[in-house]
Design an enzyme around this catalytic site. Structure first.
Site, PDB file in Angstrom:
ATOM      1  N   ASP A  22       0.831  -1.207   0.000  1.00 42.69           N
ATOM      2  CA  ASP A  22       0.000   0.000   0.000  1.00 42.69           C
ATOM      3  C   ASP A  22       0.867   1.261   0.000  1.00 42.69           C
ATOM      4  OD1 ASP A  22      -2.677   0.461  -0.257  1.00 42.69           O
ATOM      5  OD2 ASP A  22      -3.198   0.012   1.810  1.00 42.69           O
ATOM      6  N   GLU A  55      -5.132   7.415  -0.035  1.00 44.78           N
ATOM      7  CA  GLU A  55      -5.623   6.729   1.161  1.00 44.78           C
ATOM      8  C   GLU A  55      -4.649   6.775   2.335  1.00 44.78           C
ATOM      9  OE1 GLU A  55      -8.049   2.637   2.132  1.00 44.78           O
ATOM     10  OE2 GLU A  55      -6.750   2.681   0.395  1.00 44.78           O
ATOM     11  N   ASP A  58      -6.239   5.245  -5.047  1.00 39.77           N
ATOM     12  CA  ASP A  58      -6.294   4.127  -4.110  1.00 39.77           C
ATOM     13  C   ASP A  58      -5.118   3.227  -4.471  1.00 39.77           C
ATOM     14  OD1 ASP A  58      -6.796   2.022  -2.411  1.00 39.77           O
ATOM     15  OD2 ASP A  58      -8.964   2.108  -2.697  1.00 39.77           O
ATOM     16  N   ILE A  64      -3.885   0.404  -3.270  1.00 35.90           N
ATOM     17  CA  ILE A  64      -4.331  -0.983  -3.453  1.00 35.90           C
ATOM     18  C   ILE A  64      -5.812  -1.014  -3.104  1.00 35.90           C
ATOM     19  CG2 ILE A  64      -4.221  -3.388  -2.705  1.00 35.90           C
ATOM     20  CD1 ILE A  64      -1.351  -3.154  -2.199  1.00 35.90           C
ATOM     21  N   ASP A  65      -6.650  -1.048  -4.115  1.00 36.99           N
ATOM     22  CA  ASP A  65      -8.083  -1.180  -3.897  1.00 36.99           C
ATOM     23  C   ASP A  65      -8.409  -2.671  -3.883  1.00 36.99           C
ATOM     24  OD1 ASP A  65     -10.748  -0.326  -3.633  1.00 36.99           O
ATOM     25  OD2 ASP A  65     -11.083  -0.612  -5.778  1.00 36.99           O
ATOM     26  N   THR A  76      -7.884  -4.758  -0.635  1.00 47.05           N
ATOM     27  CA  THR A  76      -6.779  -5.316   0.157  1.00 47.05           C
ATOM     28  C   THR A  76      -7.031  -6.775   0.553  1.00 47.05           C
ATOM     29  OG1 THR A  76      -7.752  -4.306   2.145  1.00 47.05           O
ATOM     30  CG2 THR A  76      -5.981  -3.107   1.050  1.00 47.05           C
ATOM     31  N   ASP A  85     -12.308   5.118  -3.953  1.00 42.38           N
ATOM     32  CA  ASP A  85     -12.859   3.802  -4.268  1.00 42.38           C
ATOM     33  C   ASP A  85     -13.708   3.807  -5.541  1.00 42.38           C
ATOM     34  OD1 ASP A  85     -11.788   2.312  -2.149  1.00 42.38           O
ATOM     35  OD2 ASP A  85     -13.333   3.036  -0.771  1.00 42.38           O
TER      36      ASP A  85
END
Length: 411
Positions: free
Chosen positions: A100, A125, A188, A190-191, A193, A346
C-alpha cells in the site's frame, strides 16, 4: 544520486486544458479535435461553449498509465512473495501494508517527475504517520528498498535513489483534501486489500478531478484475465476470449472513450464498451466479494425483481468497473452497511472507465456521483451501475427493494 521530491499538498491550479470559445470556428493552426460540448452559458449577446480536446489530457494520461503500471509491478512482487510464504503469514496484514505504502509512493513520484511543469494535488488513502512511529524502521526500510527496486526498472529513474525520508515525503504528497476547485489526482494504491491478501483481484486506481469533475481514470488490475470473467453472453467487445493472458490496464479520458490493454506490455489498446443487453433476464451482475462491503441480501432482492437468472459474480476492488466496461457483466450493485461513508478513491477511476464505455453510474436514487465534496461521497443508500437501457428498470427495482426492506425493519 539522491532524488529530490517537490509536491504541493494542496493545489488550486487553474484550468489549463479547457478552452472557452465564442464559436465553433478555430484558428487554422489548431489541430485539436472537438469531441465534447459539456457546458454552456448563454445571454442575449453571446453564447460561450466550453470544449475539450481529445488530446487535452494526453500528457496526464501517459503519466497516469506509467504510474499505475509501475505501482502494480511493485504490488505483484509483494503478492507473489506473500503467496509463496507459509500459511500463518497469509493472515498477517504487513504485506499489504508494505505494498500500500510502496504503491502510493511510486505513483506520487512518477506524477511528480512526469508532470514537472505543474503543481499537483494528490488525494490518497495513506499518510506516513504510522511509519514515523517508534518500531517502524524495519518496515520503512523494506518499503524504501522495494520502491527503489521498482523505480530502477524504469529507465527515466535510472541512478536515482530514495532515502527513507524521501519515501515519507512521497507518501505524504497524498494528503490533499480535494474539493471543487482546481485539479486533484485521486489514488487508491491498493483497492481490494482482502483480495490482495487472498491472492485474488485488486487494483491500483488513479483518477483526475478538474473542478470537481472526473476527467481521467486508469485502473491497473494485475490479476484480471484479458478474457471475460463472466462468459461472453454479455460481452460485445472484440477482446480475444480464448486468451489466457492475465493483467489488464483500463484507461479513459473525458469524451474519448475507454480502452483496455495487457498490463505492462506494449500491446495495442482496444476500445471497449459496456454490455448492450436490454433484457434484465439475460443480464449478469457484479457485487463485492466481501459481505462486509455490501448488503448481498438487498442485491439478491433487486436481482429477483429484475428477473436476473445468472448468479452474482463476486470480485474484489474496482476491477469490477473494468470488467463492466468491457461487457463482462451488465449490472453492478453496491450497498454498504448503514453508517459507512464511501471514499472518493474507491470510485473515481472506475466511474469514468465505465461512463466513457457507455455506462451510467449513480447512487441508489439515480443521482450522479459528486466527487467535489472532499474525500467522501454523500450518497443515497448505495451505488448502481448499468447501461442506458437497463438503468430505468434497475432504479425501479432498487426503489421497490429498499422500500420493502424498510417496511420489514419497521414491523
Amino acid at each position: 544520486r539522491k532524488m529530490s521530491i517537490n509536491c504541493l499538498r494542496t493545489a488550486k491550479a487553474p484550468l489549463q486544458t479547457f478552452a472557452a470559445v465564442t464559436s465553433i470556428t478555430r484558428p487554422r493552426h489548431s489541430t485539436s479535435r472537438l469531441v465534447s460540448v459539456f457546458g454552456r452559458k448563454s445571454s442575449s449577446s453571446f453564447v460561450t461553449l466550453r470544449v475539450v480536446s481529445s488530446m487535452a489530457y494526453e500528457k496526464e494520461l501517459d503519466a497516469a498509465k506509467k504510474a499505475a503500471s509501475l505501482a502494480a509491478r511493485l504490488c505483484q512482487k509483494v503478492q507473489k512473495a506473500l503467496l509463496q510464504s507459509d500459511v500463518q503469514s497469509k493472515s498477517d496484514k504487513s504485506p499489504v501494508t508494505v505494498a500500500d505504502y510502496g504503491s502510493q509512493a511510486v505513483v506520487s513520484l512518477v506524477l511528480e517527475k512526469e508532470l514537472t511543469s505543474e503543481l499537483f494535488s494528490l488525494v490518497a488513502e495513506e499518510d506516513s504517520g504510522d511509519l514515523r512511529k517508534d518500531g517502524s524502521q524495519d518496515t520503512l526500510e523494506r518499503i524504501t528498498k522495494l520502491v527503489n527496486d521498482t523505480l530502477a526498472t524504469e529507465e527515466s529513474f535510472g541512478g536515482s535513489t530514495l532515502s527513507t525520508n524521501d519515501l515519507l515525503r512521497a507518501i505524504d504528497c497524498g494528503t490533499s483534501e480535494g474539493g471543487p476547485v482546481g485539479r486533484h489526482w485521486v489514488l487508491d494504491p491498493i483497492d481490494g486489500t482482502k483480495g490482495f491478501l487472498r491472492g485474488d483481484q485488486y487494483a491500483v486506481a488513479l483518477g483526475l478531478l478538474e473542478e470537481g469533475k472526473v476527467v481521467l481514470g486508469v485502473l491497473a488490475c494485475p490479476n484480471l484475465p484479458l478474457a471475460s470473467i463472466a462468459g461472453n453472453n454479455n460481452n460485445n467487445n472484440n477482446n480475444n476470449s480464448s486468451s489466457n493472458e492475465i493483467g489488464c490496464l483500463f484507461f479513459a479520458t473525458l469524451g474519448s472513450g475507454t480502452y483496455m490493454q495487457l498490463l505492462d506490455s506494449k500491446s495495442a489498446p482496444i476500445r471497449v464498451q459496456v454490455s448492450s443487453v436490454e433484457n434484465p433476464e439475460e443480464a449478469s451482475f457484479f457485487e463485492s466479494f466481501e459481505g462486509a462491503h455490501s448488503l448481498h441480501d438487498l442485491s439478491s432482492s433487486i436481482a429477483n425483481k429484475l428477473g436476473v437468472k445468472a448468479p452474482p459474480v463476486r470480485i474484489d476492488s474496482q476491477a469490477k468497473y473494468g470488467a463492466l466496461s468491457r461487457g463482462d457483466g451488465a449490472i453492478y450493485l453496491r450497498f454498504p452497511h448503514k453508517g459507512y461513508r464511501e471514499k472518493i478513491w474507491d470510485h473515481v477511476a472506475g466511474a469514468i472507465v465505465v461512463t466513457e464505455a457507455g455506462g451510467i453510474v449513480t447512487d441508489a436514487g439515480g443521482k450522479p456521483l459528486d466527487f467535489s465534496k472532499g474525500k467522501y461521497l454523500d450518497l443515497d443508500t448505495g451505488i448502481i451501475v448499468a447501461n442506458e437501457k437497463l438503468m430505468p428498470l434497475l432504479l425501479k427495482a432498487v426503489r421497490d427493494s429498499i422500500a420493502e426492506q424498510d417496511n420489514a425493519s419497521s414491523l
